[in-house]
Write a protein that holds these residues in place. Sequence first.
Motif, PDB file in Angstrom:
ATOM      1  N   ASN A 320       0.883  -1.317   0.014  1.00  0.00           N
ATOM      2  CA  ASN A 320      -0.038   0.003  -0.007  1.00  0.00           C
ATOM      3  C   ASN A 320       0.957   1.136  -0.056  1.00  0.00           C
ATOM      4  OD1 ASN A 320      -1.767  -2.222   1.791  1.00  0.00           O
ATOM      5  ND2 ASN A 320      -2.942  -1.011   0.421  1.00  0.00           N
ATOM      6  N   GLY A 321       2.192   1.071   0.446  1.00  0.00           N
ATOM      7  CA  GLY A 321       3.041   2.426   0.414  1.00  0.00           C
ATOM      8  C   GLY A 321       4.464   1.939   0.651  1.00  0.00           C
ATOM      9  N   VAL A 322       5.371   2.835   0.089  1.00  0.00           N
ATOM     10  CA  VAL A 322       6.735   2.569   0.293  1.00  0.00           C
ATOM     11  C   VAL A 322       7.348   3.593   0.943  1.00  0.00           C
ATOM     12  CG1 VAL A 322       8.878   2.072  -1.163  1.00  0.00           C
ATOM     13  CG2 VAL A 322       6.824   1.154  -1.831  1.00  0.00           C
ATOM     14  N   CYS A 323       8.307   3.242   2.045  1.00  0.00           N
ATOM     15  CA  CYS A 323       9.048   4.383   2.586  1.00  0.00           C
ATOM     16  C   CYS A 323      10.511   3.985   2.423  1.00  0.00           C
ATOM     17  CB  CYS A 323       8.770   4.265   4.258  1.00  0.00           C
ATOM     18  SG  CYS A 323       9.828   5.678   4.844  1.00  0.00           S
ATOM     19  N   ILE A 324      11.307   4.652   1.604  1.00  0.00           N
ATOM     20  CA  ILE A 324      12.608   4.635   1.320  1.00  0.00           C
ATOM     21  C   ILE A 324      13.461   5.113   2.553  1.00  0.00           C
ATOM     22  CG2 ILE A 324      14.513   5.239  -0.057  1.00  0.00           C
ATOM     23  CD1 ILE A 324      12.356   3.613  -1.548  1.00  0.00           C
ATOM     24  N   SER A 325      14.017   4.117   3.316  1.00  0.00           N
ATOM     25  CA  SER A 325      14.643   4.412   4.626  1.00  0.00           C
ATOM     26  C   SER A 325      16.135   4.683   4.656  1.00  0.00           C
ATOM     27  CB  SER A 325      14.241   3.371   5.650  1.00  0.00           C
ATOM     28  OG  SER A 325      12.768   3.475   5.621  1.00  0.00           O
ATOM     29  N   MET A 343       2.456   2.232  -8.155  1.00  0.00           N
ATOM     30  CA  MET A 343       1.091   2.697  -8.269  1.00  0.00           C
ATOM     31  C   MET A 343       0.665   3.292  -6.873  1.00  0.00           C
ATOM     32  SD  MET A 343       0.666   2.563 -11.354  1.00  0.00           S
ATOM     33  CE  MET A 343      -1.221   3.089 -11.531  1.00  0.00           C
ATOM     34  N   VAL A 344       1.637   3.482  -5.893  1.00  0.00           N
ATOM     35  CA  VAL A 344       1.260   3.627  -4.443  1.00  0.00           C
ATOM     36  C   VAL A 344       2.179   4.960  -3.966  1.00  0.00           C
ATOM     37  CG1 VAL A 344       0.309   1.521  -3.756  1.00  0.00           C
ATOM     38  CG2 VAL A 344       2.617   1.825  -3.548  1.00  0.00           C
ATOM     39  N   PRO A 345       2.021   5.613  -3.038  1.00  0.00           N
ATOM     40  CA  PRO A 345       2.947   6.659  -2.832  1.00  0.00           C
ATOM     41  C   PRO A 345       4.359   6.171  -2.118  1.00  0.00           C
ATOM     42  CG  PRO A 345       0.700   6.878  -1.744  1.00  0.00           C
ATOM     43  CD  PRO A 345       0.644   5.498  -2.336  1.00  0.00           C
ATOM     44  N   VAL A 346       5.406   6.739  -2.687  1.00  0.00           N
ATOM     45  CA  VAL A 346       6.820   6.343  -2.504  1.00  0.00           C
ATOM     46  C   VAL A 346       7.419   7.513  -1.731  1.00  0.00           C
ATOM     47  CG1 VAL A 346       8.758   5.637  -3.337  1.00  0.00           C
ATOM     48  CG2 VAL A 346       6.788   4.659  -4.415  1.00  0.00           C
ATOM     49  N   LEU A 347       7.627   7.642  -0.564  1.00  0.00           N
ATOM     50  CA  LEU A 347       8.314   8.645   0.124  1.00  0.00           C
ATOM     51  C   LEU A 347       9.702   8.077   0.656  1.00  0.00           C
ATOM     52  CD1 LEU A 347       5.440   9.783   2.209  1.00  0.00           C
ATOM     53  CD2 LEU A 347       6.048  10.636   0.003  1.00  0.00           C
ATOM     54  N   THR A 348      10.530   9.177   1.328  1.00  0.00           N
ATOM     55  CA  THR A 348      11.730   9.131   1.828  1.00  0.00           C
ATOM     56  C   THR A 348      11.465   9.352   3.256  1.00  0.00           C
ATOM     57  OG1 THR A 348      12.899  11.180   1.328  1.00  0.00           O
ATOM     58  CG2 THR A 348      12.811   9.455  -0.383  1.00  0.00           C
ATOM     59  N   LEU A 349      12.763   9.144   4.011  1.00  0.00           N
ATOM     60  CA  LEU A 349      12.656   9.612   5.370  1.00  0.00           C
ATOM     61  C   LEU A 349      12.588  11.097   5.540  1.00  0.00           C
ATOM     62  CD1 LEU A 349      15.165   7.224   7.442  1.00  0.00           C
ATOM     63  CD2 LEU A 349      12.655   7.122   7.068  1.00  0.00           C
ATOM     64  N   GLN A 350      13.170  11.739   4.572  1.00  0.00           N
ATOM     65  CA  GLN A 350      13.155  13.184   4.362  1.00  0.00           C
ATOM     66  C   GLN A 350      11.727  13.590   4.395  1.00  0.00           C
ATOM     67  OE1 GLN A 350      15.900  14.738   1.622  1.00  0.00           O
ATOM     68  NE2 GLN A 350      15.524  16.986   2.309  1.00  0.00           N
ATOM     69  N   ASP A 351      10.875  13.010   3.727  1.00  0.00           N
ATOM     70  CA  ASP A 351       9.424  13.320   3.414  1.00  0.00           C
ATOM     71  C   ASP A 351       8.593  13.356   4.562  1.00  0.00           C
ATOM     72  OD1 ASP A 351      10.394  13.780   0.747  1.00  0.00           O
ATOM     73  OD2 ASP A 351       9.766  11.831   0.241  1.00  0.00           O
ATOM     74  N   ILE A 352       8.857  12.532   5.633  1.00  0.00           N
ATOM     75  CA  ILE A 352       7.982  12.325   6.707  1.00  0.00           C
ATOM     76  C   ILE A 352       8.531  13.132   8.127  1.00  0.00           C
ATOM     77  CG2 ILE A 352       7.172  10.060   5.803  1.00  0.00           C
ATOM     78  CD1 ILE A 352       9.045   8.954   7.663  1.00  0.00           C
ATOM     79  N   GLY A 353       7.508  13.683   8.711  1.00  0.00           N
ATOM     80  CA  GLY A 353       8.110  14.438  10.000  1.00  0.00           C
ATOM     81  C   GLY A 353       8.319  16.124   9.375  1.00  0.00           C
ATOM     82  N   PRO A 354       8.622  16.812  10.323  1.00  0.00           N
ATOM     83  CA  PRO A 354       8.665  18.216  10.028  1.00  0.00           C
ATOM     84  C   PRO A 354      10.114  18.294   8.984  1.00  0.00           C
ATOM     85  CG  PRO A 354       8.576  17.762  12.320  1.00  0.00           C
ATOM     86  CD  PRO A 354       8.673  16.441  11.775  1.00  0.00           C
ATOM     87  N   GLY A 355      10.025  19.598   8.041  1.00  0.00           N
ATOM     88  CA  GLY A 355      11.248  19.808   7.397  1.00  0.00           C
ATOM     89  C   GLY A 355      12.409  20.590   8.075  1.00  0.00           C
ATOM     90  N   ILE A 360      15.558  12.195   8.680  1.00  0.00           N
ATOM     91  CA  ILE A 360      16.720  11.623   8.425  1.00  0.00           C
ATOM     92  C   ILE A 360      17.622  12.283   9.667  1.00  0.00           C
ATOM     93  CG2 ILE A 360      18.587  11.811   6.965  1.00  0.00           C
ATOM     94  CD1 ILE A 360      16.655  11.769   4.567  1.00  0.00           C
ATOM     95  N   GLY A 361      18.445  11.617  10.086  1.00  0.00           N
ATOM     96  CA  GLY A 361      19.377  12.370  11.236  1.00  0.00           C
ATOM     97  C   GLY A 361      18.973  12.241  12.262  1.00  0.00           C
ATOM     98  N   SER A 362      17.807  11.779  12.621  1.00  0.00           N
ATOM     99  CA  SER A 362      17.027  11.878  13.838  1.00  0.00           C
ATOM    100  C   SER A 362      17.717  10.870  14.705  1.00  0.00           C
ATOM    101  CB  SER A 362      15.568  11.435  13.855  1.00  0.00           C
ATOM    102  OG  SER A 362      15.221  10.202  13.338  1.00  0.00           O
ATOM    103  N   ASN A 363      17.581  10.968  16.279  1.00  0.00           N
ATOM    104  CA  ASN A 363      18.015  10.038  17.073  1.00  0.00           C
ATOM    105  C   ASN A 363      17.127   9.871  18.292  1.00  0.00           C
ATOM    106  OD1 ASN A 363      19.088  12.070  18.392  1.00  0.00           O
ATOM    107  ND2 ASN A 363      21.104  11.492  17.588  1.00  0.00           N
ATOM    108  N   VAL A 364      17.212   9.033  19.110  1.00  0.00           N
ATOM    109  CA  VAL A 364      16.094   8.655  20.220  1.00  0.00           C
ATOM    110  C   VAL A 364      16.773   9.778  21.393  1.00  0.00           C
ATOM    111  CG1 VAL A 364      15.899   7.174  22.184  1.00  0.00           C
ATOM    112  CG2 VAL A 364      16.293   6.167  19.923  1.00  0.00           C
ATOM    113  N   SER A 365      15.579  10.212  21.589  1.00  0.00           N
ATOM    114  CA  SER A 365      15.500  11.203  22.796  1.00  0.00           C
ATOM    115  C   SER A 365      15.030  10.478  24.237  1.00  0.00           C
ATOM    116  CB  SER A 365      14.613  12.590  22.731  1.00  0.00           C
ATOM    117  OG  SER A 365      14.662  13.234  23.779  1.00  0.00           O
ATOM    118  N   ASP A 366      13.859   9.871  23.943  1.00  0.00           N
ATOM    119  CA  ASP A 366      13.234   8.911  25.182  1.00  0.00           C
ATOM    120  C   ASP A 366      12.714   7.646  24.427  1.00  0.00           C
ATOM    121  OD1 ASP A 366      11.677   7.959  27.387  1.00  0.00           O
ATOM    122  OD2 ASP A 366      11.700   9.738  28.225  1.00  0.00           O
ATOM    123  N   PHE A 367      13.344   6.774  24.672  1.00  0.00           N
ATOM    124  CA  PHE A 367      13.150   5.379  23.994  1.00  0.00           C
ATOM    125  C   PHE A 367      12.023   4.875  24.848  1.00  0.00           C
ATOM    126  CE2 PHE A 367      13.320   0.926  22.726  1.00  0.00           C
ATOM    127  CZ  PHE A 367      13.791   1.320  21.232  1.00  0.00           C
TER     128      PHE A 367
END
Length: 515
Positions: A320-325, A343-355, A360-367
Amino acid sequence: MENFSLPTATGVAAIGLKTGLIFPNDDIAAITTEAVKSFVEDKDIICVTEAVVARSQNRYISCSDLAEDIQKKLNLKPKSTLAVISPIASRNRFALVLKALAMATRGGKVIVQLSMPLDEVGNQVMDEEFATTRIRLKKVLKSLREARENTPQLNVLIREIIAALKLQELGYNILSIRKITGTGIADLTVRTPEGKLAVAEVTFANLEKAKKKAIEIKQDVDGAEQAMVIAVDLGHHKIVMADAETTDEAKTYDFGPQLESYHDPDVVYINELENIKFSHPITGIDYRDLYIEMIESGDAEGEVLFTNNPLKVYDRGYINGVCISAVHERDKLKELFTSFGAMVPVLTLQDIGPGPWGVIGSNVSDFEKGVLKLLPGDADGTAENIKAKIREVSGKDVEVLIFGDGAYKDPDTGIYEMADPHPAIGVSSGLKSAALRTGSKLKLQVDTLYNQGYSREEIGNMLKNKQDKITKESLGTTPRSVTSIVATLADLVAGSADAGTPIVLVRGFQYSRAN
């Protein structure tokens, strides 16, 4: 460090500077200025780690908020199936992102494609020897099956490949297959899970006859400690294994459930691995297990494919969807999927979350609470603000660089620890126009001129006056990005543990402006 100074003969110097704790909504420009104001000089480069910049900007996102964003952008319905392509193997960098992706499917399924044997930054995903041998065996099996129709005798070779595949699953290391590799005198020469050198004779049925031959061969193989016999029933998909020298009961294995997986030479499937674990040699983490655990914690079903062909996810049913990680290969992989006719949406990690960088480049603050720290927003603008503040307080004209992971590869671990999109996340105006750093190799010039008979004084004068035209034109240094060099230097000096030096002052670094 109030009276900080360097010897006159100093070239490039980089010094880590400690600060107090930095919290959300702190003034990072004021904090940085306070740390350097008493000794900063013109042309210094002040480097600040992205971690404290992002914290001062309160750049955080929860898994639940990220999942909602993913669900909307990929238009995922409840019980959707999501393909996650080529993520890096990292608890800190990707585990919570994967949990959010699973949550976005709302009780659906997540298929994770992991490259093998390493991810894109060098983390071990699968034991390299296992992966290489496994794929080679499966490719040979495919070739034998394709040729078997005209040559039924190839079943003899097929049975030995099947035996080798099953032995691998049981923890054996395949050293040679005589009829395939042309080496060894046994059908199979292997290393047992206990580390013993063993020989194995493979047959269709007669174990007793094979036992005698295996024992004889063992005596002729230097260092062999064990003789084995293996009977392969291709019709009923059964394998019987026994020790040729003991009366221990033979063990029977059914390879029917794995047969379809054996026939795909591009993928290693979970059902081929049985109890095999691929613990990372440094962290000790088996990322297959970790990622399945994170998917299940997001209330979804998880599946992991080990393959270097990302498009194999389409073999697992409707997506149903593809996330290039991937981090560095994200655009190339996105183009692969879109050009393949997704035929389904293809996004990257750069496309999800705030610009501007998404996660991309995120890391754990509180697991435990499921909170991620993101990369800074408007990093260039922040660098410019810090530069202006330093000029206002000290009167010095500096450049400022906000750095992430350095662009270096650790030769001991093999890890190219760069999970950020660039070493320099943001730079002030002067660094934006920096040309690629090039030059001539001083060591080559000195060696060449010395071998030509020039004296120390003559060589010194020639280099000073740039009279060494022959050596200068013969070999130059590799052009490199100034900002990547400085950011990597800062990352190495600052460290990633508890050094407490989020600011690095770089002095004496020479560079030119681009034309």
